[in-house]
Write a protein that holds these residues in place. Sequence first.
Motif, PDB file in Angstrom:
ATOM      1  N   LEU A 491       0.831  -1.209   0.000  1.00 29.48           N
ATOM      2  CA  LEU A 491       0.000   0.000   0.000  1.00 29.48           C
ATOM      3  C   LEU A 491       0.864   1.258   0.000  1.00 29.48           C
ATOM      4  O   LEU A 491       0.556   2.241  -0.686  1.00 29.48           O
ATOM      5  CB  LEU A 491      -0.915  -0.007   1.228  1.00 29.48           C
ATOM      6  N   GLN A 492       1.910   1.266   0.812  1.00 35.32           N
ATOM      7  CA  GLN A 492       2.789   2.432   0.847  1.00 35.32           C
ATOM      8  C   GLN A 492       3.449   2.672  -0.505  1.00 35.32           C
ATOM      9  O   GLN A 492       3.630   3.811  -0.931  1.00 35.32           O
ATOM     10  CB  GLN A 492       3.856   2.247   1.936  1.00 35.32           C
ATOM     11  N   LYS A 493       3.816   1.601  -1.191  1.00 33.76           N
ATOM     12  CA  LYS A 493       4.440   1.733  -2.512  1.00 33.76           C
ATOM     13  C   LYS A 493       3.430   2.186  -3.557  1.00 33.76           C
ATOM     14  O   LYS A 493       3.736   3.013  -4.427  1.00 33.76           O
ATOM     15  CB  LYS A 493       5.062   0.401  -2.917  1.00 33.76           C
ATOM     16  N   LYS A 494       2.209   1.643  -3.466  1.00 33.47           N
ATOM     17  CA  LYS A 494       1.194   1.939  -4.473  1.00 33.47           C
ATOM     18  C   LYS A 494       0.664   3.365  -4.353  1.00 33.47           C
ATOM     19  O   LYS A 494       0.410   4.034  -5.355  1.00 33.47           O
ATOM     20  CB  LYS A 494       0.050   0.938  -4.343  1.00 33.47           C
ATOM     21  N   PRO A 499      -1.221  10.388   0.144  1.00 40.76           N
ATOM     22  CA  PRO A 499      -1.283   9.984   1.563  1.00 40.76           C
ATOM     23  C   PRO A 499      -2.706   9.727   2.053  1.00 40.76           C
ATOM     24  O   PRO A 499      -2.932   8.801   2.836  1.00 40.76           O
ATOM     25  CB  PRO A 499      -0.645  11.173   2.296  1.00 40.76           C
ATOM     26  N   ALA A 500      -3.662  10.553   1.612  1.00 41.42           N
ATOM     27  CA  ALA A 500      -5.033  10.375   2.073  1.00 41.42           C
ATOM     28  C   ALA A 500      -5.579   9.024   1.633  1.00 41.42           C
ATOM     29  O   ALA A 500      -6.222   8.306   2.414  1.00 41.42           O
ATOM     30  CB  ALA A 500      -5.913  11.509   1.552  1.00 41.42           C
ATOM     31  N   ARG A 501      -5.350   8.661   0.390  1.00 41.62           N
ATOM     32  CA  ARG A 501      -5.823   7.368  -0.115  1.00 41.62           C
ATOM     33  C   ARG A 501      -5.107   6.213   0.591  1.00 41.62           C
ATOM     34  O   ARG A 501      -5.735   5.172   0.900  1.00 41.62           O
ATOM     35  CB  ARG A 501      -5.576   7.286  -1.623  1.00 41.62           C
ATOM     36  N   MET A 502      -3.825   6.390   0.877  1.00 37.97           N
ATOM     37  CA  MET A 502      -3.087   5.347   1.571  1.00 37.97           C
ATOM     38  C   MET A 502      -3.670   5.107   2.962  1.00 37.97           C
ATOM     39  O   MET A 502      -3.817   3.964   3.403  1.00 37.97           O
ATOM     40  CB  MET A 502      -1.604   5.716   1.681  1.00 37.97           C
ATOM     41  N   GLN A 503      -4.037   6.190   3.684  1.00 38.56           N
ATOM     42  CA  GLN A 503      -4.633   6.044   5.003  1.00 38.56           C
ATOM     43  C   GLN A 503      -5.980   5.336   4.923  1.00 38.56           C
ATOM     44  O   GLN A 503      -6.319   4.497   5.776  1.00 38.56           O
ATOM     45  CB  GLN A 503      -4.788   7.418   5.667  1.00 38.56           C
TER      46      GLN A 503
END
Length: 712
Positions: A491-494, A499-503
């Motif tokens: 997820l961090q790589k994608k 940042p909002a979408r990653m959270q």
Amino acid sequence: MSPTLKKFLITSVFASLVVVIGVIVSSGQKPAAQTTAATEAPTAEATAATAPATEQAAPADAAKPPATDGQLAQAAAQPVAAGTWTARVPAGMTAAAKASDGSLDPAQAPFRIDYSASGAGIDRIVSSEHWTTSDASVSASKGASMNEADHYTLVEARQLEGFSVPALAMRAVEIDGAFTSLFGAVWGADPARPGSFVTEIADASGKPALRISRSFSRVGANTANRYLLTVEHAVENLDGKPHAVRLVQYGPGDLPRDPHSVLEVRRFHFGYLYPPERDPKQDAVTAHGQMYERGTVVEQIDEKNSVLWPNSASKDGNFGLVWYGTTDRYFAFAVHGPDLASKRLQAIEQVQVRGNGLAAPADEIFAELWGPVTQIDAGARVATTMGVYAGPLDPKILEGVEPYSGLRLGELIVYVMAGCCSWCTFSWLADGLLWFLTFLHDYLVFDWGLAIIALVVVVRLVLHPVQKKSQISMQRFSRAMSAMKPELDALQKKFKDDPARMQQEQMRLFREKGVSPAGCVGGLLPTFAQMPIWMALYAVLFFAFPLRHQAPFFGLFQSFGDWAFLADLSAPDNFLLFPQPINLYLFSLSAINLLPLLMGVVFWLQQQYMTPQMPNQTEEQIAQQKMMKWMMVLLFPLMMYTVPSGLTLYILTSTCIGIIEGRIIKKQVDAMDLSKPPEQKKRKQDLLGRMYEKALERAQQREQDKKKYKER
């Protein structure tokens, strides 16, 4: 500037501030030297031989009252004819001289009272039962012969405008609106009756007009209320005319400042009755809302407001004064109603305060007790009586012995730190802790150190379910994060640029796996749960008189050549005392205290064995975690370096037991199957998880709002 460097600098600044605070707490305050004027000024006795007593044997304003309000202001505003009244030693009597009553032998009296020849007051009240230092207490307990300097002085005369002002000295008498000084060598006394004084007021022709007498008397040494001292004032009209008379005397002011305390703990207290319409029986004495920190009184004096009682609250409530007193850390000096049948302090109508005009820490507050204006007919005699308490803030005395219990003098005992620390002291918890410690000491272990350790065991047992649950939560979170590490990395790589979408995706993954994002915080719950106990225990150990000069473990360490180590649970442990304090520029170091140093070692061991390794951490997070660990290991013991050793003993014992408890729980947790989340977590997120999720949602909403704003 990189984010990592920025956070490091912010953390460093925070650490520096904490170090400075710790240094300040460790340093304390050094008492300033008294000014030459205060120490070399002539006393009342010295000046009486060369000048009229009513003019020079008193502070400069003794013949005129400070500005007041209401009736007092009207009386003070009336013109005073020079030479209208004169105070003098009655004919046929011997001028008062210094005399003593009581003894420094506790079998004979709880204190010795040294009476003054000036103002018919008290020069000193020296305790026969209490000592200045823990070393003196230990020596006295072993039957050693003690010097007078080792005895604790409860009350003593103080300097005001170059004059020595005895405690409870008479200041002036108001006769028909004219004030005449009673301070100085104007009193006669019977040498066979220490504490008995008489003065005579003559008119302009020299004819006696009034006779004023006052007498101090104490009860026997073996009575429960042995600290009770009564003072009777009597005014007898000797001429053929009625007079309106008021007596003004000095009352309880500042008690001696503790030079070893960084906190100002001196206070002013009032006890009162509600009006008859609220309390028809007139027996419910209270002190609620009528305790004043010394700093508050100083501000009131600076604002030229000298009247401390009655104040706006007492006027609005129509309160009746029962007692007024001042306290320091362990002792009280108070005046109160004569007995339980006559609770009201009828002899006092108003309490005024004033300073000595010096800068801190040499400043002192003096109090004046103004009686009511009393009409005395020709040939009549009017007498009033009040009680005096000069003794320890001991609950067994003030809450268990009459008349103190009935007068609620126990309200003088307040386990609350002064200033900004008062809100977080939890006085109700402090009262409960002292009760429980006293129970443990009196009925189970018979030692205050063992009582503190027993308290630790009880608290740890009560918190054991919370500790176990938090350990399970931390281990579950650690294992779940390890299992999810590949997915989190993906997820961090994608979504590294969003940042909002990653959270959002991380929260989705947490929900699917049934993992609480705040699971690691649960491990701090036992520490958070004990912090109120630490704060309340600090107040108990700092203020509780029963623990003053108490050596734990039955004085074991004092059997090694009077070793100062742990000789007093209310003071630092003093493992190694220096012959002279070492000046380290910012503060002076007077001893090596062992328990705070051991606390740092134990904290380090606790972190080594109790803190689980969190996977998927960045180098920045790892660096910050290490820094916080070292701050805990180094700074917390530094801030605890000068606190009472009883508190460091509690925290040290609790941490050691916590390590053992944690290892036992860890073995139990290792045997559990934590690969699956518990059923309740599937149904409902825990409180910390919900809080964390809400915080993420708010952060995501802020990010979305920022994007919308930029797109406009």
